[in-house]
Scaffold this active site. Sequence first.
Site, short mmCIF file in Angstrom:
data_model
loop_
_atom_site.label_atom_id
_atom_site.label_comp_id
_atom_site.label_asym_id
_atom_site.label_seq_id
_atom_site.Cartn_x
_atom_site.Cartn_y
_atom_site.Cartn_z
N SER A 34 0.82 -1.22 0.00
CA SER A 34 0.00 0.00 0.00
C SER A 34 0.85 1.27 0.00
O SER A 34 1.82 1.41 0.76
CB SER A 34 -0.91 0.02 1.24
N LYS A 91 -13.60 -3.93 1.63
CA LYS A 91 -14.44 -2.76 1.34
C LYS A 91 -15.92 -3.05 1.58
O LYS A 91 -16.65 -2.16 2.02
CB LYS A 91 -14.21 -2.29 -0.11
N ASN A 107 -17.79 -7.66 -19.39
CA ASN A 107 -17.25 -8.39 -18.24
C ASN A 107 -17.12 -9.87 -18.56
O ASN A 107 -17.91 -10.44 -19.32
CB ASN A 107 -18.12 -8.20 -16.99
N ARG A 108 -16.05 -10.47 -17.98
CA ARG A 108 -15.85 -11.92 -18.14
C ARG A 108 -17.11 -12.67 -17.73
O ARG A 108 -17.53 -13.61 -18.38
CB ARG A 108 -14.65 -12.32 -17.26
N THR A 109 -17.73 -12.22 -16.64
CA THR A 109 -18.97 -12.83 -16.16
C THR A 109 -20.08 -11.78 -16.25
O THR A 109 -20.26 -10.99 -15.31
CB THR A 109 -18.81 -13.30 -14.69
N TYR A 149 -2.02 1.15 -11.35
CA TYR A 149 -0.90 2.11 -11.27
C TYR A 149 0.46 1.42 -11.16
O TYR A 149 1.49 2.07 -11.20
CB TYR A 149 -1.10 3.10 -10.12
P1 NAP Z 1 -12.52 -6.94 -8.24
O1 NAP Z 1 -13.70 -6.48 -7.45
O2 NAP Z 1 -11.84 -8.22 -7.87
O3 NAP Z 1 -13.03 -7.05 -9.79
C1 NAP Z 1 -12.17 -7.55 -10.76
C2 NAP Z 1 -12.82 -7.40 -12.13
O4 NAP Z 1 -11.89 -7.85 -13.12
C3 NAP Z 1 -14.08 -8.24 -12.32
O5 NAP Z 1 -14.91 -7.61 -13.26
C4 NAP Z 1 -13.50 -9.55 -12.90
O6 NAP Z 1 -14.43 -10.23 -13.72
C5 NAP Z 1 -12.41 -8.99 -13.79
N1 NAP Z 1 -11.31 -9.95 -13.96
C6 NAP Z 1 -10.48 -10.42 -13.00
N2 NAP Z 1 -9.59 -11.27 -13.54
C7 NAP Z 1 -9.89 -11.34 -14.87
C8 NAP Z 1 -9.33 -12.05 -15.96
N3 NAP Z 1 -8.29 -12.89 -15.81
N4 NAP Z 1 -9.86 -11.89 -17.20
C9 NAP Z 1 -10.93 -11.05 -17.36
N5 NAP Z 1 -11.50 -10.36 -16.38
C10 NAP Z 1 -10.98 -10.49 -15.14
O7 NAP Z 1 -11.37 -5.83 -8.27
P2 NAP Z 1 -11.53 -4.25 -8.10
O8 NAP Z 1 -11.39 -3.90 -6.69
O9 NAP Z 1 -12.72 -3.82 -8.85
O10 NAP Z 1 -10.18 -3.75 -8.83
C11 NAP Z 1 -10.06 -3.81 -10.24
C12 NAP Z 1 -8.75 -3.11 -10.64
O11 NAP Z 1 -8.81 -1.73 -10.28
C13 NAP Z 1 -7.50 -3.67 -9.95
O12 NAP Z 1 -6.44 -3.64 -10.84
C14 NAP Z 1 -7.25 -2.66 -8.81
O13 NAP Z 1 -5.91 -2.62 -8.43
C15 NAP Z 1 -7.68 -1.38 -9.51
N6 NAP Z 1 -8.07 -0.31 -8.57
C16 NAP Z 1 -7.40 0.86 -8.62
C17 NAP Z 1 -7.74 1.89 -7.78
C18 NAP Z 1 -6.98 3.18 -7.86
O14 NAP Z 1 -7.12 4.03 -6.95
N7 NAP Z 1 -6.21 3.41 -8.90
C19 NAP Z 1 -8.80 1.74 -6.86
C20 NAP Z 1 -9.49 0.52 -6.85
C21 NAP Z 1 -9.12 -0.51 -7.70
P3 NAP Z 1 -15.51 -11.27 -13.09
O15 NAP Z 1 -16.70 -10.44 -12.69
O16 NAP Z 1 -15.79 -12.19 -14.22
O17 NAP Z 1 -14.85 -11.93 -11.93
#
Ligand code: NAP
Length: 278
Positions: A15, A67, A149-151, A217
């Site tokens: 973090s 979260k 979305n994948r799903t 990032y």
């Molecule tokens: P999350 O709730 O786990 O959601 C992940 C998403 O990505 C879901 O839609 C999932 O699809 C999809 N996914 C995961 N693996 C995949 C794969 N191999 N192929 C295709 N789709 C895939 O995660 P999140 O918290 O939303 O975070 C998503 C991204 O945003 C991460 O990289 C995180 O680090 C980034 N993020 C950045 C910030 C920032 O401040 N910059 C803040 C929050 C998050 P399914 O629905 O099919 O599982």
Amino acid sequence: MEKKYCVIGDPIAHSLSPDIYTELFAHYGLPGCSYFKEQVTVQTLPEFIGGLRARGICGFNITMPLKQAVLPYLNYMDPSAAYGANTVVVEETQGLAGWSTDAAGFVRSLHEHGHSFLDADVVFIGCGGAAKTLIRAAAKEARSITILNRTPDHAQAFASLPGVKILPLSNIGSQMNSCNLLINATPLGMSGIGADFEDLSFLAKLPEGAFVCDLIYDPPMTAFLTEAERLGHATMNGLWMLIWQACYAFEKFTGIMPDLAAFNAVKAVLGRQRQLPQ
Ligand code: NAP
């Protein structure tokens, strides 16, 4: 008076939040404020919440996978936290108040690049927690929203919203023609996860002038952003959202909304410490 803040999650070692808030506290001359990171799991969350007051913790940020898990503990939940909270203030008399500042942080980042959701044709790749929070914000302003979305079932909460289309990720190639704001909200391309887009040829179908964003990032330039830039598109990585969402959380903690100078000071510190681009 000493005021303690922290970020909790699992894993937490990566973090950047302590670096961000420590710089903001210094920038605004708040030497009594300190910020640390703490490993907390879904199992140890009740113990952490129970110990907040005894430990003098005035507020905390929340990252994966807590979260949503924190929501039942909130005495006040702002509507922004509908898909999970990232900021909790420990109030003297009224208990725990929670927000998500992710959408505000992303929208502010867009504005700083001269873009917005207003009248945009937005394509979201992914519909996890982060995407859902942003889609909720985009739905108020965008002309159209396509969720790939994948799903696809995981996006069903948005199916009834006007202007929203939900498709499997495999349809991506056919959804670029009218997109002017493309957002990768999956971890594809993130350091350490070992998965990336297998084919980025869909980017060549974007119209001229489309703005391309990645919430990732680390690395600061994913293959997705690198290819978009090679094709002549302006891009934004997740560092902007990371810092601006922290700025909005800082406002909840201290009542002070960081300005652009404070944002730039944080960005410079992270750049020096982590070799991130300025
Ligand atoms: P999350 O709730 O786990 O959601 C992940 C998403 O990505 C879901 O839609 C999932 O699809 C999809 N996914 C995961 N693996 C995949 C794969 N191999 N192929 C295709 N789709 C895939 O995660 P999140 O918290 O939303 O975070 C998503 C991204 O945003 C991460 O990289 C995180 O680090 C980034 N993020 C950045 C910030 C920032 O401040 N910059 C803040 C929050 C998050 P399914 O629905 O099919 O599982």
